[in-house]
Design a protein around this motif. Structure first.
Motif, PDB file in Angstrom:
ATOM      1  N   LEU A  19       7.692   5.882   3.598  1.00  0.00           N
ATOM      2  CA  LEU A  19       6.756   6.438   4.573  1.00  0.00           C
ATOM      3  C   LEU A  19       5.367   6.576   3.977  1.00  0.00           C
ATOM      4  O   LEU A  19       4.356   6.305   4.631  1.00  0.00           O
ATOM      5  CB  LEU A  19       7.260   7.791   5.081  1.00  0.00           C
ATOM      6  CG  LEU A  19       8.487   7.741   6.007  1.00  0.00           C
ATOM      7  CD1 LEU A  19       8.965   9.144   6.311  1.00  0.00           C
ATOM      8  CD2 LEU A  19       8.161   6.987   7.297  1.00  0.00           C
ATOM      9  N   ALA A  20       5.310   7.031   2.709  1.00  0.00           N
ATOM     10  CA  ALA A  20       4.024   7.164   2.038  1.00  0.00           C
ATOM     11  C   ALA A  20       3.337   5.820   1.920  1.00  0.00           C
ATOM     12  O   ALA A  20       2.142   5.682   2.179  1.00  0.00           O
ATOM     13  CB  ALA A  20       4.220   7.802   0.659  1.00  0.00           C
ATOM     14  N   GLN A  21       4.110   4.808   1.530  1.00  0.00           N
ATOM     15  CA  GLN A  21       3.537   3.468   1.390  1.00  0.00           C
ATOM     16  C   GLN A  21       3.020   2.958   2.729  1.00  0.00           C
ATOM     17  O   GLN A  21       1.965   2.327   2.811  1.00  0.00           O
ATOM     18  CB  GLN A  21       4.577   2.503   0.823  1.00  0.00           C
ATOM     19  CG  GLN A  21       3.988   1.158   0.396  1.00  0.00           C
ATOM     20  CD  GLN A  21       2.955   1.319  -0.696  1.00  0.00           C
ATOM     21  OE1 GLN A  21       3.214   1.972  -1.709  1.00  0.00           O
ATOM     22  NE2 GLN A  21       1.777   0.742  -0.496  1.00  0.00           N
ATOM     23  N   GLU A  22       3.772   3.258   3.795  1.00  0.00           N
ATOM     24  CA  GLU A  22       3.336   2.859   5.131  1.00  0.00           C
ATOM     25  C   GLU A  22       2.012   3.528   5.485  1.00  0.00           C
ATOM     26  O   GLU A  22       1.120   2.900   6.059  1.00  0.00           O
ATOM     27  CB  GLU A  22       4.399   3.234   6.161  1.00  0.00           C
ATOM     28  CG  GLU A  22       4.032   2.856   7.594  1.00  0.00           C
ATOM     29  CD  GLU A  22       5.042   3.364   8.610  1.00  0.00           C
ATOM     30  OE1 GLU A  22       4.764   3.267   9.812  1.00  0.00           O
ATOM     31  OE2 GLU A  22       6.113   3.854   8.177  1.00  0.00           O
ATOM     32  N   ALA A  23       1.874   4.817   5.129  1.00  0.00           N
ATOM     33  CA  ALA A  23       0.632   5.546   5.407  1.00  0.00           C
ATOM     34  C   ALA A  23      -0.532   4.950   4.626  1.00  0.00           C
ATOM     35  O   ALA A  23      -1.625   4.759   5.165  1.00  0.00           O
ATOM     36  CB  ALA A  23       0.808   7.025   5.049  1.00  0.00           C
ATOM     37  N   PHE A  24      -0.314   4.627   3.347  1.00  0.00           N
ATOM     38  CA  PHE A  24      -1.380   4.083   2.514  1.00  0.00           C
ATOM     39  C   PHE A  24      -1.744   2.661   2.924  1.00  0.00           C
ATOM     40  O   PHE A  24      -2.850   2.201   2.648  1.00  0.00           O
ATOM     41  CB  PHE A  24      -0.977   4.114   1.038  1.00  0.00           C
ATOM     42  CG  PHE A  24      -0.894   5.503   0.468  1.00  0.00           C
ATOM     43  CD1 PHE A  24      -1.979   6.360   0.520  1.00  0.00           C
ATOM     44  CD2 PHE A  24       0.284   5.957  -0.123  1.00  0.00           C
ATOM     45  CE1 PHE A  24      -1.912   7.640  -0.003  1.00  0.00           C
ATOM     46  CE2 PHE A  24       0.355   7.236  -0.654  1.00  0.00           C
ATOM     47  CZ  PHE A  24      -0.737   8.082  -0.586  1.00  0.00           C
ATOM     48  N   ASP A  25      -0.827   1.948   3.575  1.00  0.00           N
ATOM     49  CA  ASP A  25      -1.067   0.558   3.955  1.00  0.00           C
ATOM     50  C   ASP A  25      -1.716   0.407   5.331  1.00  0.00           C
ATOM     51  O   ASP A  25      -2.030  -0.714   5.738  1.00  0.00           O
ATOM     52  CB  ASP A  25       0.250  -0.228   3.949  1.00  0.00           C
ATOM     53  CG  ASP A  25       0.755  -0.485   2.534  1.00  0.00           C
ATOM     54  OD1 ASP A  25      -0.054  -0.371   1.590  1.00  0.00           O
ATOM     55  OD2 ASP A  25       1.962  -0.787   2.371  1.00  0.00           O
ATOM     56  N   LYS A  26      -1.936   1.513   6.056  1.00  0.00           N
ATOM     57  CA  LYS A  26      -2.545   1.418   7.381  1.00  0.00           C
ATOM     58  C   LYS A  26      -3.943   0.807   7.281  1.00  0.00           C
ATOM     59  O   LYS A  26      -4.715   1.160   6.387  1.00  0.00           O
ATOM     60  CB  LYS A  26      -2.637   2.801   8.038  1.00  0.00           C
ATOM     61  CG  LYS A  26      -1.320   3.338   8.539  1.00  0.00           C
ATOM     62  CD  LYS A  26      -1.497   4.672   9.227  1.00  0.00           C
ATOM     63  CE  LYS A  26      -2.268   4.524  10.534  1.00  0.00           C
ATOM     64  NZ  LYS A  26      -2.336   5.806  11.276  1.00  0.00           N
ATOM     65  N   LYS A  27      -4.270  -0.083   8.202  1.00  0.00           N
ATOM     66  CA  LYS A  27      -5.582  -0.739   8.178  1.00  0.00           C
ATOM     67  C   LYS A  27      -6.695   0.209   8.594  1.00  0.00           C
ATOM     68  O   LYS A  27      -7.785   0.207   8.021  1.00  0.00           O
ATOM     69  CB  LYS A  27      -5.563  -1.957   9.107  1.00  0.00           C
ATOM     70  CG  LYS A  27      -6.637  -2.984   8.803  1.00  0.00           C
ATOM     71  CD  LYS A  27      -6.380  -3.656   7.465  1.00  0.00           C
ATOM     72  CE  LYS A  27      -7.373  -4.773   7.181  1.00  0.00           C
ATOM     73  NZ  LYS A  27      -7.162  -5.383   5.857  1.00  0.00           N
ATOM     74  N   ASN A  61     -14.156  11.225  11.108  1.00  0.00           N
ATOM     75  CA  ASN A  61     -14.307  10.164  10.113  1.00  0.00           C
ATOM     76  C   ASN A  61     -13.276   9.068  10.355  1.00  0.00           C
ATOM     77  O   ASN A  61     -12.242   9.308  10.990  1.00  0.00           O
ATOM     78  CB  ASN A  61     -14.122  10.708   8.705  1.00  0.00           C
ATOM     79  CG  ASN A  61     -15.323  11.467   8.183  1.00  0.00           C
ATOM     80  OD1 ASN A  61     -15.323  11.939   7.055  1.00  0.00           O
ATOM     81  ND2 ASN A  61     -16.362  11.629   8.991  1.00  0.00           N
ATOM     82  N   PHE A  62     -13.564   7.879   9.857  1.00  0.00           N
ATOM     83  CA  PHE A  62     -12.550   6.836   9.857  1.00  0.00           C
ATOM     84  C   PHE A  62     -12.629   6.040   8.565  1.00  0.00           C
ATOM     85  O   PHE A  62     -13.680   5.915   7.942  1.00  0.00           O
ATOM     86  CB  PHE A  62     -12.690   5.911  11.073  1.00  0.00           C
ATOM     87  CG  PHE A  62     -13.882   4.983  11.034  1.00  0.00           C
ATOM     88  CD1 PHE A  62     -13.820   3.763  10.361  1.00  0.00           C
ATOM     89  CD2 PHE A  62     -15.061   5.323  11.680  1.00  0.00           C
ATOM     90  CE1 PHE A  62     -14.901   2.905  10.328  1.00  0.00           C
ATOM     91  CE2 PHE A  62     -16.157   4.465  11.646  1.00  0.00           C
ATOM     92  CZ  PHE A  62     -16.078   3.255  10.969  1.00  0.00           C
ATOM     93  N   ASN A  63     -11.474   5.540   8.148  1.00  0.00           N
ATOM     94  CA  ASN A  63     -11.349   4.644   7.000  1.00  0.00           C
ATOM     95  C   ASN A  63     -10.947   3.267   7.486  1.00  0.00           C
ATOM     96  O   ASN A  63     -10.005   3.127   8.273  1.00  0.00           O
ATOM     97  CB  ASN A  63     -10.278   5.137   6.016  1.00  0.00           C
ATOM     98  CG  ASN A  63     -10.742   6.337   5.214  1.00  0.00           C
ATOM     99  OD1 ASN A  63     -11.935   6.548   5.035  1.00  0.00           O
ATOM    100  ND2 ASN A  63      -9.796   7.126   4.722  1.00  0.00           N
ATOM    101  N   TYR A  64     -11.648   2.253   7.013  1.00  0.00           N
ATOM    102  CA  TYR A  64     -11.224   0.870   7.227  1.00  0.00           C
ATOM    103  C   TYR A  64     -10.780   0.332   5.874  1.00  0.00           C
ATOM    104  O   TYR A  64     -11.601   0.125   4.969  1.00  0.00           O
ATOM    105  CB  TYR A  64     -12.352   0.019   7.803  1.00  0.00           C
ATOM    106  CG  TYR A  64     -11.973  -1.445   7.935  1.00  0.00           C
ATOM    107  CD1 TYR A  64     -11.048  -1.852   8.897  1.00  0.00           C
ATOM    108  CD2 TYR A  64     -12.521  -2.411   7.090  1.00  0.00           C
ATOM    109  CE1 TYR A  64     -10.673  -3.187   9.017  1.00  0.00           C
ATOM    110  CE2 TYR A  64     -12.161  -3.742   7.205  1.00  0.00           C
ATOM    111  CZ  TYR A  64     -11.235  -4.123   8.163  1.00  0.00           C
ATOM    112  OH  TYR A  64     -10.871  -5.439   8.276  1.00  0.00           O
TER     113      TYR A  64
END
Length: 278
Positions: A19-27, A61-64
């Motif tokens: 789940l953590a990896q999925e969160a970190f991999d979000k575009k 805020n947003f992260n790309y």
């Protein structure tokens, strides 16, 4: 029984890591940002900072995420700032109601309704709409944690505010009039604070994936001013100081020769910020 317990622990760890990896991999990540800190205006003329000011920040805020270690961060934030000055010498201004008179509109005739004020302390409350633009460099995830550093700019546009002045009124609109006891009055901000402010700096922090793809980013940063925050001379026209509002009477405290002036300062900010990303 022990095998079952170990299996459950292993399954929990594997699920958490996945789940953590999925969160970190979000575009794309969108979040709610809150922050607070100090501003330290560095003045060069007329007025000097009496103490550190305060900042409060809220926004989106947003992260790309370009890849797992490189991100572009931006958004929209509201900044609510407060800072104060004391005069180095004797400083005056004329005003009508709650508007400070600019040089181009000064009327010292006998029929003038304008009042004369001697400044002893000034507090600014300025509100900005800010666009942060940052490049964020991240480490690889460690479990459900990830560390990062960022650098970039905070581009701010003034949307409102007030000036709160302490000082003395003079009867008859001149120094020969009776001086009042010290009063406090709230004035319109006008053009004394520039519309555009640009700060540049660095920040560092960590992201914690605490539930599903929800993450909490905590960071601290310092930003120094690239632009002056107060009104300067106009670029066009014969009288480039026509929008100035303050009169420097110097140590002799005389208004025989009007020396129109304005504060000069650049702003440093020390900010602590929390952003909840979804």
């Amino acid at each position: 029984m022990k095998k079952i317990i170990y299996s459950l622990i292993g399954l929990g760890f594997f699920t958490s890591t996945a789940l953590a990896q999925e969160a970190f991999d979000k575009k794309m990540q969108f979040g709610i940002a809150l922050g607070a800190g100090l501003n330290m205006n560095k003045t060069s003329t007329l007025l000097e900072r009496s103490k550190a000011g305060s900042d409060f920040i809220m926004g989106l805020n947003f992260n790309y995420n370009i890849n797992s270690t490189l991100t572009i961060t931006s958004g929209l934030e509201f900044d609510f700032e407060s800072f104060s000055y004391t005069p180095k010498d004797s400083v005056f201004y004329y005003y009508l109601d709650n508007e400070i008179t600019k040089k181009e509109f000064l009327d010292t005739s006998a029929t003038s309704q304008q009042s004369l004020f001697m400044l002893s302390e000034r507090k600014y409350k300025a509100n900005y709409l800010t666009i942060p633009v940052f490049v964020t460099l991240k480490t690889k995830p460690f479990g459900n944690m990830q560390y990062y550093g960022k650098f970039g700019s905070r581009i701010s546009m003034k949307v409102g505010g007030d000036i709160i002045d302490k000082g003395y009124n003079f009867a008859g609109d001149s120094l020969s009039g009776t001086k009042s006891s010290e009063v406090e009055q709230t004035m319109v901000l006008q053009d004394d604070v520039k519309f555009l402010k640009i700060n540049f700096g660095v920040a560092g922090g960590l992201m914690w994936n605490f539930s599903g793809t929800t993450m909490l980013a905590t960071e601290i940063g310092y930003f120094f001013g690239l632009t002056q925050i107060h009104a300067g001379e106009r670029l066009t026209g014969d009288d480039k100081k026509r929008s100035y509002t303050l009169i420097d009477a110097g140590k002799d405290v005389t208004l025989d020769d009007y020396k129109w002036t304005a504060p000069a300062a650049k702003q440093g900010q020390l900010l602590l910020k929390l952003t909840l990303f979804f």
